[in-house]
Motif scaffolding. Structure first.
Motif, PDB file in Angstrom:
ATOM      1  N   TYR A  97     -32.347   4.496  20.504  1.00 54.45           N
ATOM      2  CA  TYR A  97     -31.157   5.091  21.119  1.00 54.45           C
ATOM      3  C   TYR A  97     -31.134   4.759  22.610  1.00 54.45           C
ATOM      4  CZ  TYR A  97     -32.141   8.240  17.134  1.00 54.45           C
ATOM      5  OH  TYR A  97     -32.469   8.759  15.908  1.00 54.45           O
ATOM      6  N   ALA A  98     -30.019   4.222  23.075  1.00 56.94           N
ATOM      7  CA  ALA A  98     -29.810   4.100  24.517  1.00 56.94           C
ATOM      8  C   ALA A  98     -29.524   5.495  25.065  1.00 56.94           C
ATOM      9  CB  ALA A  98     -28.623   3.173  24.782  1.00 56.94           C
ATOM     10  N   PRO A  99     -29.545   5.687  26.388  1.00 59.39           N
ATOM     11  CA  PRO A  99     -29.130   6.979  26.933  1.00 59.39           C
ATOM     12  C   PRO A  99     -27.758   7.362  26.393  1.00 59.39           C
ATOM     13  CG  PRO A  99     -30.126   5.652  28.652  1.00 59.39           C
ATOM     14  CD  PRO A  99     -29.998   4.760  27.445  1.00 59.39           C
ATOM     15  N   TYR A 100     -27.665   8.545  25.823  1.00 58.53           N
ATOM     16  CA  TYR A 100     -26.440   9.075  25.200  1.00 58.53           C
ATOM     17  C   TYR A 100     -26.000   8.232  23.999  1.00 58.53           C
ATOM     18  CZ  TYR A 100     -26.651  11.464  29.654  1.00 58.53           C
ATOM     19  OH  TYR A 100     -27.100  12.175  30.741  1.00 58.53           O
ATOM     20  N   GLY A 101     -26.950   7.552  23.396  1.00 57.02           N
ATOM     21  CA  GLY A 101     -26.669   6.791  22.185  1.00 57.02           C
ATOM     22  C   GLY A 101     -26.610   7.712  20.972  1.00 57.02           C
ATOM     23  N   LEU A 102     -25.825   7.313  19.990  1.00 53.11           N
ATOM     24  CA  LEU A 102     -25.568   8.154  18.820  1.00 53.11           C
ATOM     25  C   LEU A 102     -25.850   7.408  17.522  1.00 53.11           C
ATOM     26  CD1 LEU A 102     -24.209  10.726  17.489  1.00 53.11           C
ATOM     27  CD2 LEU A 102     -22.064   9.442  17.619  1.00 53.11           C
ATOM     28  N   ASN A 103     -26.589   8.043  16.629  1.00 50.75           N
ATOM     29  CA  ASN A 103     -26.640   7.623  15.234  1.00 50.75           C
ATOM     30  C   ASN A 103     -25.621   8.516  14.526  1.00 50.75           C
ATOM     31  OD1 ASN A 103     -27.303   6.475  12.819  1.00 50.75           O
ATOM     32  ND2 ASN A 103     -29.301   7.468  12.624  1.00 50.75           N
ATOM     33  N   PRO A 104     -24.427   7.986  14.223  1.00 50.53           N
ATOM     34  CA  PRO A 104     -23.286   8.834  13.871  1.00 50.53           C
ATOM     35  C   PRO A 104     -23.459   9.562  12.542  1.00 50.53           C
ATOM     36  CG  PRO A 104     -22.783   6.543  13.429  1.00 50.53           C
ATOM     37  CD  PRO A 104     -24.113   6.555  14.129  1.00 50.53           C
ATOM     38  N   PRO A 105     -22.625  10.563  12.293  1.00 54.23           N
ATOM     39  CA  PRO A 105     -22.706  11.316  11.034  1.00 54.23           C
ATOM     40  C   PRO A 105     -22.702  10.388   9.822  1.00 54.23           C
ATOM     41  CG  PRO A 105     -21.220  12.430  12.544  1.00 54.23           C
ATOM     42  CD  PRO A 105     -21.588  11.127  13.197  1.00 54.23           C
ATOM     43  N   HIS A 106     -23.692  10.579   8.964  1.00 54.18           N
ATOM     44  CA  HIS A 106     -23.847   9.717   7.797  1.00 54.18           C
ATOM     45  C   HIS A 106     -24.573  10.473   6.694  1.00 54.18           C
ATOM     46  CE1 HIS A 106     -27.558   9.168  10.147  1.00 54.18           C
ATOM     47  NE2 HIS A 106     -28.155   8.903   8.993  1.00 54.18           N
ATOM     48  N   ILE A 107     -24.648   9.828   5.530  1.00 53.84           N
ATOM     49  CA  ILE A 107     -25.291  10.414   4.360  1.00 53.84           C
ATOM     50  C   ILE A 107     -26.241   9.385   3.748  1.00 53.84           C
ATOM     51  CG2 ILE A 107     -24.906  11.203   1.977  1.00 53.84           C
ATOM     52  CD1 ILE A 107     -22.185  12.225   2.866  1.00 53.84           C
ATOM     53  N   HIS A 108     -27.383   9.870   3.254  1.00 51.73           N
ATOM     54  CA  HIS A 108     -28.249   9.072   2.382  1.00 51.73           C
ATOM     55  C   HIS A 108     -28.117   9.665   0.979  1.00 51.73           C
ATOM     56  CE1 HIS A 108     -29.914   7.105   5.863  1.00 51.73           C
ATOM     57  NE2 HIS A 108     -30.313   8.261   6.370  1.00 51.73           N
ATOM     58  N   PRO A 109     -27.374   9.016   0.092  1.00 52.74           N
ATOM     59  CA  PRO A 109     -27.106   9.629  -1.213  1.00 52.74           C
ATOM     60  C   PRO A 109     -28.327   9.776  -2.107  1.00 52.74           C
ATOM     61  CG  PRO A 109     -26.280   7.370  -1.143  1.00 52.74           C
ATOM     62  CD  PRO A 109     -26.694   7.717   0.250  1.00 52.74           C
ATOM     63  N   ARG A 110     -29.397   9.015  -1.813  1.00 50.30           N
ATOM     64  CA  ARG A 110     -30.558   9.047  -2.701  1.00 50.30           C
ATOM     65  C   ARG A 110     -31.845   9.450  -1.998  1.00 50.30           C
ATOM     66  NH1 ARG A 110     -27.553   4.567  -4.085  1.00 50.30           N
ATOM     67  NH2 ARG A 110     -28.750   3.215  -2.698  1.00 50.30           N
ATOM     68  N   ALA A 111     -31.761  10.054  -0.817  1.00 45.81           N
ATOM     69  CA  ALA A 111     -33.015  10.334  -0.107  1.00 45.81           C
ATOM     70  C   ALA A 111     -32.906  11.520   0.843  1.00 45.81           C
ATOM     71  CB  ALA A 111     -33.466   9.102   0.677  1.00 45.81           C
ATOM     72  N   THR A 112     -33.992  12.256   0.931  1.00 44.78           N
ATOM     73  CA  THR A 112     -34.215  13.207   2.018  1.00 44.78           C
ATOM     74  C   THR A 112     -34.873  12.438   3.153  1.00 44.78           C
ATOM     75  OG1 THR A 112     -34.394  15.157   0.608  1.00 44.78           O
ATOM     76  CG2 THR A 112     -35.589  15.222   2.703  1.00 44.78           C
ATOM     77  N   GLU A 113     -34.517  12.784   4.385  1.00 44.31           N
ATOM     78  CA  GLU A 113     -35.023  12.063   5.561  1.00 44.31           C
ATOM     79  C   GLU A 113     -35.875  12.989   6.432  1.00 44.31           C
ATOM     80  OE1 GLU A 113     -33.302   9.842   9.609  1.00 44.31           O
ATOM     81  OE2 GLU A 113     -31.959  10.342   7.953  1.00 44.31           O
ATOM     82  N   LEU A 114     -37.034  12.496   6.823  1.00 42.98           N
ATOM     83  CA  LEU A 114     -37.917  13.225   7.731  1.00 42.98           C
ATOM     84  C   LEU A 114     -37.994  12.434   9.035  1.00 42.98           C
ATOM     85  CD1 LEU A 114     -39.752  15.779   7.667  1.00 42.98           C
ATOM     86  CD2 LEU A 114     -41.663  14.246   7.180  1.00 42.98           C
ATOM     87  N   LEU A 115     -37.427  12.992  10.112  1.00 47.04           N
ATOM     88  CA  LEU A 115     -37.320  12.297  11.399  1.00 47.04           C
ATOM     89  C   LEU A 115     -38.408  12.770  12.358  1.00 47.04           C
ATOM     90  CD1 LEU A 115     -35.134  10.441  13.057  1.00 47.04           C
ATOM     91  CD2 LEU A 115     -34.646  12.618  14.175  1.00 47.04           C
ATOM     92  N   THR A 116     -39.134  11.815  12.946  1.00 43.62           N
ATOM     93  CA  THR A 116     -40.156  12.122  13.949  1.00 43.62           C
ATOM     94  C   THR A 116     -39.762  11.469  15.265  1.00 43.62           C
ATOM     95  OG1 THR A 116     -41.877  12.133  12.241  1.00 43.62           O
ATOM     96  CG2 THR A 116     -42.602  11.989  14.528  1.00 43.62           C
ATOM     97  N   VAL A 117     -39.657  12.265  16.325  1.00 38.91           N
ATOM     98  CA  VAL A 117     -39.293  11.744  17.643  1.00 38.91           C
ATOM     99  C   VAL A 117     -40.540  11.163  18.315  1.00 38.91           C
ATOM    100  CG1 VAL A 117     -38.313  12.276  19.900  1.00 38.91           C
ATOM    101  CG2 VAL A 117     -37.427  13.422  17.857  1.00 38.91           C
TER     102      VAL A 117
END
Length: 214
Positions: A97-117
């Motif tokens: 992510y750049a400063p103020y960068g966005l990963n926009p609203p989305h869906i993963h239809p076949r997966a749960t996501e675990l995000l680590t910063v």
């Protein structure tokens, strides 16, 4: 005898429907469907032909280019470029992510996501399904972990003035991706603008603008 046959047929159909409804990635034991030839749409490699290179992927330490409209870049590592993942039901992604960068609203239809910063500060969130549509949101810092349940709309936004990096673990070798804006306003061919105007309660000219822009 006819009644017994009908009963057995009904039980068989119910069992088939149940297996189809619960279909997901195969476990580590692999899949028994299609005589163990196809797994989640991919051929299984002959185990005798595998090498150590099938089980390693390198290069996720390299920062990605975020010079785009959203200011983000997702590098997905799934079974297509990492053969060793096939049948294991997992995938990984690096998100820059750049400063103020966005990963926009989305869906993963076949997966749960675990995000680590890994670096930076992110505002993240997901929205539950109807009828509540509750927003669960949190500010994450380096070392924090957040989970996005399967099939729910979610997003990440870098609220800091420096670059941010996160790694996402997904419990599917082929998680899928539906970006809400792209799917809604950028479909091919386009959705009838009158449909979207009524759905979003917007003027048709606004819908036309969004479709042209996306």
């Amino acid at each position: 005898m006819k009644k017994l046959f009908t009963c057995l047929l009904t039980v068989a159909l119910l069992a088939l429907a149940s297996s189809l409804a619960s279909a997901h990635d195969p476990s580590s034991g692999g899949s028994k469907n299609f005589l163990q030839v196809f797994v989640n749409g991919k051929f299984c490699k002959n185990p005798k032909l595998t090498t150590v290179d099938d089980f390693i992927f390198m290069g996720l330490d390299v920062p990605r280019n975020t010079l785009n409209q959203l200011g983000s870049n997702v590098t997905l590592v799934n079974m297509d470029m990492f053969p060793g993942l096939n049948t294991l039901g997992i995938a990984l992604a690096r998100v820059d992510y750049a400063p103020y960068g966005l990963n926009p609203p989305h869906i993963h239809p076949r997966a749960t996501e675990l995000l680590t910063v890994i670096e930076g500060t992110l505002l993240v969130g997901f929205v539950t399904s109807n009828p509540d549509n509750r927003l669960f949101t949190k500010v994450l810092n380096k070392g924090d972990i957040f989970v996005f349940p399967m099939g729910l709309i979610h997003f990440q936004f870098n609220i800091g003035e420096t670059n941010s990096v996160a790694f996402s673990s997904l419990d599917s070798q082929n998680p899928g991706l539906i970006t809400i804006a792209n799917a809604t306003f950028g479909s091919n061919p386009p959705i009838n603008p009158y449909v979207l105007a009524k759905a979003f309660q917007l003027d048709k000219s606004v819908i036309n603008y969004l479709q042209q822009k996306i």
